[in-house]
Design a protein around this motif. Structure first.
Motif, mmCIF file in Angstrom:
data_model
loop_
_atom_site.group_PDB
_atom_site.id
_atom_site.type_symbol
_atom_site.label_atom_id
_atom_site.label_comp_id
_atom_site.label_asym_id
_atom_site.label_seq_id
_atom_site.Cartn_x
_atom_site.Cartn_y
_atom_site.Cartn_z
ATOM 1 N N ARG A 58 13.621 -10.489 89.106
ATOM 2 C CA ARG A 58 13.171 -10.330 87.725
ATOM 3 C C ARG A 58 11.674 -9.992 87.697
ATOM 4 O O ARG A 58 11.232 -9.153 86.910
ATOM 5 C CB ARG A 58 13.446 -11.611 86.932
ATOM 6 C CG ARG A 58 13.212 -11.451 85.451
ATOM 7 C CD ARG A 58 13.676 -12.632 84.622
ATOM 8 N NE ARG A 58 13.218 -13.919 85.122
ATOM 9 C CZ ARG A 58 14.026 -14.874 85.569
ATOM 10 N NH1 ARG A 58 15.336 -14.703 85.573
ATOM 11 N NH2 ARG A 58 13.531 -16.014 86.009
ATOM 12 N N THR A 59 10.909 -10.609 88.576
ATOM 13 C CA THR A 59 9.476 -10.314 88.659
ATOM 14 C C THR A 59 9.239 -8.881 89.118
ATOM 15 O O THR A 59 8.353 -8.192 88.597
ATOM 16 C CB THR A 59 8.779 -11.294 89.621
ATOM 17 O OG1 THR A 59 9.077 -12.629 89.219
ATOM 18 C CG2 THR A 59 7.286 -11.105 89.625
ATOM 19 N N ALA A 61 11.290 -6.350 88.630
ATOM 20 C CA ALA A 61 11.660 -5.484 87.505
ATOM 21 C C ALA A 61 10.582 -5.488 86.425
ATOM 22 O O ALA A 61 10.255 -4.427 85.863
ATOM 23 C CB ALA A 61 12.999 -5.943 86.929
ATOM 24 N N GLU A 62 10.019 -6.648 86.126
ATOM 25 C CA GLU A 62 8.958 -6.723 85.119
ATOM 26 C C GLU A 62 7.717 -5.969 85.574
ATOM 27 O O GLU A 62 7.066 -5.284 84.781
ATOM 28 C CB GLU A 62 8.612 -8.178 84.824
ATOM 29 C CG GLU A 62 9.677 -8.910 84.043
ATOM 30 C CD GLU A 62 9.408 -10.402 83.950
ATOM 31 O OE1 GLU A 62 8.404 -10.873 84.522
ATOM 32 O OE2 GLU A 62 10.214 -11.097 83.315
ATOM 33 N N GLU A 64 7.659 -3.396 87.564
ATOM 34 C CA GLU A 64 7.970 -1.965 87.470
ATOM 35 C C GLU A 64 7.898 -1.493 86.020
ATOM 36 O O GLU A 64 7.383 -0.412 85.732
ATOM 37 C CB GLU A 64 9.345 -1.673 88.064
ATOM 38 C CG GLU A 64 9.717 -0.218 88.072
ATOM 39 C CD GLU A 64 8.740 0.642 88.842
ATOM 40 O OE1 GLU A 64 8.530 1.802 88.420
ATOM 41 O OE2 GLU A 64 8.182 0.177 89.858
ATOM 42 N N ARG A 65 8.417 -2.316 85.087
ATOM 43 C CA ARG A 65 8.331 -1.954 83.667
ATOM 44 C C ARG A 65 6.878 -1.874 83.205
ATOM 45 O O ARG A 65 6.502 -0.954 82.482
ATOM 46 C CB ARG A 65 9.082 -2.978 82.818
ATOM 47 C CG ARG A 65 10.537 -2.592 82.640
ATOM 48 C CD ARG A 65 11.217 -3.528 81.682
ATOM 49 N NE ARG A 65 11.936 -4.450 82.565
ATOM 50 C CZ ARG A 65 12.107 -5.730 82.369
ATOM 51 N NH1 ARG A 65 11.654 -6.296 81.294
ATOM 52 N NH2 ARG A 65 12.754 -6.470 83.228
ATOM 53 N N LEU A 66 6.072 -2.822 83.634
ATOM 54 C CA LEU A 66 4.651 -2.782 83.273
ATOM 55 C C LEU A 66 3.955 -1.559 83.872
ATOM 56 O O LEU A 66 3.109 -0.933 83.220
ATOM 57 C CB LEU A 66 3.951 -4.056 83.740
ATOM 58 C CG LEU A 66 4.208 -5.305 82.913
ATOM 59 C CD1 LEU A 66 3.573 -6.512 83.577
ATOM 60 C CD2 LEU A 66 3.672 -5.134 81.508
ATOM 61 N N ARG A 67 4.319 -1.205 85.098
ATOM 62 C CA ARG A 67 3.727 -0.036 85.743
ATOM 63 C C ARG A 67 4.081 1.239 84.978
ATOM 64 O O ARG A 67 3.243 2.102 84.731
ATOM 65 C CB ARG A 67 4.191 0.032 87.194
ATOM 66 C CG ARG A 67 3.394 0.949 88.059
ATOM 67 C CD ARG A 67 3.778 0.954 89.537
ATOM 68 N NE ARG A 67 4.872 0.088 89.940
ATOM 69 C CZ ARG A 67 4.741 -1.113 90.498
ATOM 70 N NH1 ARG A 67 3.549 -1.595 90.719
ATOM 71 N NH2 ARG A 67 5.794 -1.809 90.850
ATOM 72 N N ARG A 68 5.375 1.355 84.576
ATOM 73 C CA ARG A 68 5.795 2.532 83.803
ATOM 74 C C ARG A 68 5.119 2.569 82.434
ATOM 75 O O ARG A 68 4.697 3.629 81.975
ATOM 76 C CB ARG A 68 7.314 2.543 83.640
ATOM 77 C CG ARG A 68 8.019 3.138 84.846
ATOM 78 C CD ARG A 68 9.480 3.306 84.580
ATOM 79 N NE ARG A 68 10.116 2.022 84.935
ATOM 80 C CZ ARG A 68 11.120 1.471 84.291
ATOM 81 N NH1 ARG A 68 11.656 2.061 83.258
ATOM 82 N NH2 ARG A 68 11.608 0.312 84.678
ATOM 83 N N ALA A 69 5.011 1.417 81.775
ATOM 84 C CA ALA A 69 4.359 1.369 80.463
ATOM 85 C C ALA A 69 2.883 1.751 80.570
ATOM 86 O O ALA A 69 2.365 2.490 79.719
ATOM 87 C CB ALA A 69 4.501 -0.020 79.861
ATOM 88 N N LYS A 71 1.595 3.697 82.836
ATOM 89 C CA LYS A 71 1.542 5.129 83.127
ATOM 90 C C LYS A 71 1.740 5.942 81.853
ATOM 91 O O LYS A 71 1.016 6.922 81.612
ATOM 92 C CB LYS A 71 2.612 5.475 84.163
ATOM 93 C CG LYS A 71 2.509 6.855 84.711
ATOM 94 C CD LYS A 71 3.523 7.051 85.824
ATOM 95 C CE LYS A 71 3.439 8.437 86.389
ATOM 96 N NZ LYS A 71 4.411 8.641 87.471
#
Length: 152
Positions: A58-59, A61-62, A64-69, A71
């Motif tokens: 879960r960490t 995935a979070e 990765e989501r923060l990295r995409r956001a 970007k």
């Protein structure tokens, strides 16, 4: 990691209290953790403990989501030109001028060329002093020759 000691004060602890705290502190990539014994425990727990495996996944995935956001946000900021607008408004408000590094480097190169030319012209105009006296310094080492040979 800090532990509450009462009355709103915190005392520092050496390291994380458990593997979940270690993931929060150093991230989900075990190769970046400084404590090798904790890394070993975490690798064993990844295989044996479903709860820890789920928490780490879960960490990841979070993160990765923060990295995409981040970007996407950086891309939106770049496309909107807000950095240039803010920079331009600040330069106008403070009266500062933009620094043109190419002009400064060209000016520095010109100064160096002119000083080299003046130095060579000056060296050609002033004749070289050919009557320089030669001074030879001889130093005797008492450890090599001893005190008796050097008359000490």
């Amino acid at each position: 990691m800090s532990k509450a000691s009462g009355e709103g004060r915190f005392e520092l602890a050496n390291g994380p209290a458990n593997l979940h705290d270690a993931v929060d502190r150093w991230g989900p990539d075990l190769n970046l953790w400084p404590d090798l014994m904790l890394v070993r425990r975490a690798r064993e727990a990844l295989l044996a403990d479903r709860d820890f495996r789920q928490y780490r996944d879960r960490t990841v995935a979070e993160a990765e989501r923060l990295r995409r956001a981040a970007k996407l946000l950086d891309k939106r900021i770049e496309e909107s030109g807000s950095v240039e607008r803010i920079t331009r408004k600040l330069m106008e408000a403070t009266g500062a001028r933009a620094i043109h590094w190419r002009r400064r480097i060209a000016a520095l190169a010109a100064v160096m060329v002119v000083s080299a030319a003046l130095g060579s012209v000056l060296a050609d105009l002033i004749p070289a002093d050919t009557d320089q006296q030669r001074i030879d310094v001889v130093q005797l080492d008492t450890l090599v020759f001893g005190p008796s040979e050097a008359d000490f």
